[in-house]
Scaffold this motif. Structure first.
Motif, PDB file in Angstrom:
ATOM      1  N   LEU A  30     -44.976  14.812 -30.342  1.00  0.00           N
ATOM      2  CA  LEU A  30     -45.107  13.282 -30.400  1.00  0.00           C
ATOM      3  C   LEU A  30     -45.468  12.871 -31.881  1.00  0.00           C
ATOM      4  O   LEU A  30     -46.157  13.339 -32.433  1.00  0.00           O
ATOM      5  N   VAL A  31     -44.501  12.174 -32.409  1.00  0.00           N
ATOM      6  CA  VAL A  31     -44.596  11.747 -33.648  1.00  0.00           C
ATOM      7  C   VAL A  31     -44.679  10.177 -33.684  1.00  0.00           C
ATOM      8  O   VAL A  31     -44.149   9.395 -33.083  1.00  0.00           O
ATOM      9  N   MET A  32     -45.818   9.820 -34.316  1.00  0.00           N
ATOM     10  CA  MET A  32     -46.324   8.009 -34.598  1.00  0.00           C
ATOM     11  C   MET A  32     -46.577   7.970 -35.931  1.00  0.00           C
ATOM     12  O   MET A  32     -46.855   8.965 -36.703  1.00  0.00           O
ATOM     13  N   GLY A  33     -46.465   6.796 -36.574  1.00  0.00           N
ATOM     14  CA  GLY A  33     -46.919   6.378 -37.911  1.00  0.00           C
ATOM     15  C   GLY A  33     -48.293   6.509 -37.943  1.00  0.00           C
ATOM     16  O   GLY A  33     -49.089   6.336 -36.964  1.00  0.00           O
ATOM     17  N   ASP A  34     -48.754   6.761 -39.393  1.00  0.00           N
ATOM     18  CA  ASP A  34     -50.279   6.800 -39.606  1.00  0.00           C
ATOM     19  C   ASP A  34     -50.971   5.595 -39.238  1.00  0.00           C
ATOM     20  O   ASP A  34     -52.213   5.594 -39.176  1.00  0.00           O
ATOM     21  N   ASP A  35     -50.138   4.207 -39.022  1.00  0.00           N
ATOM     22  CA  ASP A  35     -50.968   3.273 -38.373  1.00  0.00           C
ATOM     23  C   ASP A  35     -51.646   3.304 -37.289  1.00  0.00           C
ATOM     24  O   ASP A  35     -52.390   2.350 -36.740  1.00  0.00           O
TER      25      ASP A  35
END
Length: 132
Positions: free
Chosen positions: A91-96
Motif C-alpha cells: 500500500l502506497v500513500m503520500g507522507d501527508d
C-alpha cells in the motif's frame, strides 16, 4: 513472484506531483492498481466537488503507462477491503498520511512516499481562480 502495489488519490487537476507518486509507486512492484476517489467521497473529504468528474479522472489515470488497473474508491473506510480485493502486497500513500494506515501492515507492506515539494492541487486551483 509478482508484487501488486495499490495507491489511492483524487488526482484532480492532474499535475507532475501526481505523476511522480504514481511512477514511484509502480517502481515498488510489478503491477500498479490505483483507486480514484469518487466524486461523493471528495465532497465529504474536501468540502468541494472535484474540477474534473470521476469519469474524467479515471480516464486520465488509466491512460498512464505505469498504471495497470483503476477503480473507484467509494470510502476511506474500505481501504482494507480494496487491498484484499486487489491482492495488494504493498500500500502506497503520500507522507501527508504518515501513520494513518499502519494498521494495514497485517495485510501488506505500507509505504509513505514524500510529496513533491511546492506542488498542491488546492494551490493550483486557488492560483487559477485568482487569475480568472
Amino acid at each position: 513472484m509478482s508484487r501488486t502495489v495499490i495507491t489511492f488519490g483524487t488526482f484532480d487537476v492532474f499535475h507532475v506531483g501526481h505523476l511522480r507518486v504514481i511512477e514511484r509507486a509502480a517502481a515498488l512492484g510489478d503491477r500498479l492498481v490505483v483507486g480514484v476517489s469518487a466524486d461523493e467521497l471528495n465532497l465529504r473529504k474536501k468540502g468541494r466537488e472535484p474540477v474534473f468528474s470521476q469519469a474524467e479522472r479515471l480516464a486520465i489515470v488509466a491512460a498512464l503507462k505505469a498504471v495497470d488497473e483503476v477503480f473507484v474508491e467509494e470510502s476511506l473506510e474500505l481501504k482494507r477491503h480494496y487491498i484484499t480485493e486487489h491482492g495488494a502486497d504493498v500500500l502506497v500513500m503520500g507522507d501527508d498520511w504518515a501513520g494513518r494506515f499502519d494498521e494495514m501492515k497485517d495485510l501488506c507492506e505500507v509505504v509513505y512516499l514524500p510529496r513533491t515539494p511546492a506542488i498542491s492541487t488546492t494551490a493550483l486551483i486557488e492560483k487559477i481562480s485568482a487569475s480568472a
